[in-house]
Design an enzyme around this catalytic site. Structure first.
Site, short mmCIF file in Angstrom:
data_model
loop_
_atom_site.label_atom_id
_atom_site.label_comp_id
_atom_site.label_asym_id
_atom_site.label_seq_id
_atom_site.Cartn_x
_atom_site.Cartn_y
_atom_site.Cartn_z
N ASP A 12 -6.23 -5.46 5.34
CA ASP A 12 -5.00 -5.04 4.67
C ASP A 12 -3.81 -5.47 5.52
O ASP A 12 -3.93 -5.69 6.72
CB ASP A 12 -4.97 -3.52 4.50
CG ASP A 12 -3.70 -3.03 3.83
OD1 ASP A 12 -3.27 -3.65 2.85
OD2 ASP A 12 -3.12 -2.04 4.30
N SER A 13 -2.65 -5.59 4.89
CA SER A 13 -1.44 -5.93 5.62
C SER A 13 -1.01 -4.82 6.57
O SER A 13 -0.28 -5.07 7.52
CB SER A 13 -0.32 -6.21 4.62
OG SER A 13 -0.13 -5.09 3.78
N TYR A 44 3.69 -7.31 3.76
CA TYR A 44 3.63 -8.67 3.23
C TYR A 44 4.45 -8.81 1.95
O TYR A 44 4.70 -9.91 1.49
CB TYR A 44 2.17 -9.04 2.89
CG TYR A 44 1.25 -9.28 4.07
CD1 TYR A 44 1.66 -9.09 5.39
CD2 TYR A 44 -0.07 -9.70 3.85
CE1 TYR A 44 0.79 -9.31 6.45
CE2 TYR A 44 -0.93 -9.93 4.91
CZ TYR A 44 -0.51 -9.73 6.20
OH TYR A 44 -1.37 -9.96 7.24
N GLY A 45 4.87 -7.68 1.40
CA GLY A 45 5.44 -7.65 0.05
C GLY A 45 6.63 -8.55 -0.21
O GLY A 45 6.90 -8.91 -1.35
N CYS A 75 -5.44 -5.14 -0.30
CA CYS A 75 -3.98 -5.22 -0.38
C CYS A 75 -3.68 -6.15 -1.54
O CYS A 75 -4.20 -7.27 -1.60
CB CYS A 75 -3.44 -5.81 0.93
SG CYS A 75 -1.71 -6.34 0.86
N ASN A 76 -2.89 -5.66 -2.47
CA ASN A 76 -2.61 -6.47 -3.66
C ASN A 76 -1.86 -7.75 -3.31
O ASN A 76 -2.15 -8.82 -3.85
CB ASN A 76 -1.81 -5.65 -4.67
CG ASN A 76 -2.68 -4.66 -5.42
OD1 ASN A 76 -3.24 -4.99 -6.45
ND2 ASN A 76 -2.84 -3.46 -4.89
N THR A 77 -0.87 -7.63 -2.42
CA THR A 77 -0.08 -8.81 -2.08
C THR A 77 -0.96 -9.87 -1.42
O THR A 77 -0.90 -11.05 -1.77
CB THR A 77 1.08 -8.40 -1.15
OG1 THR A 77 1.84 -7.38 -1.78
CG2 THR A 77 1.97 -9.58 -0.86
N GLU A 152 5.13 5.95 2.57
CA GLU A 152 4.98 6.07 4.01
C GLU A 152 5.81 7.21 4.58
O GLU A 152 5.40 7.87 5.54
CB GLU A 152 5.35 4.74 4.69
CG GLU A 152 4.44 3.62 4.22
CD GLU A 152 4.26 2.50 5.21
OE1 GLU A 152 5.11 2.35 6.10
OE2 GLU A 152 3.27 1.74 5.07
N CYS A 183 -0.54 -1.72 -6.10
CA CYS A 183 -0.22 -1.65 -4.67
C CYS A 183 -1.01 -0.47 -4.12
O CYS A 183 -1.02 0.60 -4.73
CB CYS A 183 1.28 -1.44 -4.46
SG CYS A 183 1.73 -1.12 -2.73
N THR A 184 -1.67 -0.67 -3.01
CA THR A 184 -2.56 0.38 -2.50
C THR A 184 -1.81 1.62 -1.99
O THR A 184 -2.43 2.65 -1.77
CB THR A 184 -3.43 -0.17 -1.35
OG1 THR A 184 -2.59 -0.70 -0.33
CG2 THR A 184 -4.36 -1.25 -1.86
N HIS A 185 -0.49 1.51 -1.84
CA HIS A 185 0.28 2.70 -1.45
C HIS A 185 0.48 3.67 -2.62
O HIS A 185 0.69 4.86 -2.42
CB HIS A 185 1.67 2.31 -0.94
CG HIS A 185 1.70 1.82 0.48
ND1 HIS A 185 1.21 0.61 0.84
CD2 HIS A 185 2.18 2.38 1.61
CE1 HIS A 185 1.39 0.44 2.15
NE2 HIS A 185 1.98 1.50 2.64
#
Lengths: 263, 263
Positions: A12-13, A44-45, A75-77, A152, A183-185
């Site tokens: 993941d980023s 990375y977004g 991570c989607n990005t 976050e 997005c994993t967030h």
């Protein structure tokens, strides 16, 4: 060690991918996981295709040292920009979080929404992956750059977070009743998202990726033979501030052994 | 070329430092500037001391190729963690944005506030620099991690931005009437900040750094001898999305020649 007992490598980023690890450990508690978060260069977004691709390949090299049976780009990005390159270079199968999310989205009757970072949305990766499966799909994609920060910061049940979600989501037509959390967030913001748009079905790309991992293991890769809970090793490129607090919220368990690596 | 005609090198973690360039070009329009923004690894705000220090030294090496007469670290986080290392390594004087802001803050009668990223506030760099000048100073420091995102998203005259500013700034006691903007992104949010806390004096660390540069040039370094407007060269480690739009808002002029470099 036979291959089925090798760990799953997760990249993941940063630490958002810990929501994917959480889903993996819920679904497949016996599996060992090595997680690499590129916290020194997160997020990375807003970065370019070439840069994200380079970062993904470097991460693959590090994870490769653990001889994983499978790598997951959580991570989607990074999936949008790095999956192809890493699949070509890695010594094991690699899956991202976009294909599983797109697979579920392609089966939706009616229009579907996709929210994510700027880089994910601008890549068009979800559109491509959904249209490959359903050329008639009606897709509304929307970048929501501020949501990662709110996840976050941990303002999870908060009128300001609701207002930000509303501002973004009101840009998606109201007839859209299914939206991919690209997005994993974002799964940590589900309460706000639900208040903003009740009666919406949210497709959690991380949860769907965990199910895709299960399918792959059931196939040729094999489940770990031990019945004890698998180890979780966490590698980070930088041990920044608040990592413990935010990481544990994403992972849903204590962050025990964190190791620093250089990329 | 004699030394006074050499450019000023400006280093930032991303494009926030363009607000400092804007102040420099207003105050010293004849000076040539080479700006290096580490957009491939932005933001530094949540990263560790060692990592930020390493990044600052790498940036100094790149800027050094342009033989600058002076380097400016136009980022509070990088100044807090990288200034000492870069001063020790660079072939020219190096100033950061924290000392000039702290100098102004130390002359304030009564308590003073400092807002910035997590890494800047946790470094204690402002407290140290203010107390060196005024050991009795009463300082209230507060990390405001979400504000950078709002500045980049461009929600500048917006009730949501106001609400976020209010949430943060209400944590600073009301008797504090002077607050240091300890992040180069924050000057673009001045309207919201003023609505949230009217009658506050905001010390803009970037503007104060530009004045410190003027003082240094007036001293031994010398002003550029040409009277034409100086060149502005912009080097970035990644050409991400929205760079043009956001960068121009920060810089206040068109972003013409952007060159990509690798760090």
């Amino acid at each position: 060690m036979s291959r089925q007992d090798q760990p799953i490598g997760v990249f993941d980023s940063g630490i958002g991918g810990l929501t994917v690890v959480r889903a993996l450990r819920k679904l497949l508690p016996e599996e060992s996981i090595v997680y690499l978060g590129d916290t020194a260069r997160v997020p990375y977004g807003n970065k370019s295709h070439a840069t994200i691709q380079r970062y993904a390949l470097q991460a693959g090299t590090i994870l490769g040292r653990y001889r994983p049976k499978l790598m997951v780009i959580a991570c989607n990005t990074a999936s949008a920009h790095g999956l192809g390159a890493l699949q070509a270079a890695a010594p094991c199968p690699v899956i991202g979080v976009i294909e599983p999310g797109a697979e579920a989205a392609s089966r939706v009757k009616g229009p579907v929404g996709v929210i994510g970072t700027l880089a994910t949305v601008q890549s068009g990766a979800y559109e491509d992956a959904i249209r490959r499966r359903n050329p008639q799909a009606l897709i509304h994609s929307l970048p929501c750059p501020l949501l990662v920060g709110f996840a976050e910061e941990g303002w999870l049940d908060d009128p300001i977070t609701d207002a930000v979600c509303r501002r973004y989501l009101n840009q998606i037509p109201f007839e859209v009743r299914t939206i991919v959390l690209g997005c994993t967030h974002y799964p940590t913001l589900l309460n706000s998202l639900n208040r903003t748009r009740p009666d919406t079905t949210w497709l959690d790309s991380g949860e769907l990726a965990a199910k895709a991992v299960e399918d792959l293991l059931r196939g040729s890769l094999g489940f770990r033979t031990a019945s004890a809970r698998g180890d979780l090793k966490i590698l980070l490129t930088d041990a920044g501030t608040r990592l413990q607090e935010v990481g544990e919220r994403f992972l849903g368990e204590p962050l025990d052994s964190v190791e620093l690596v250089e990329l």
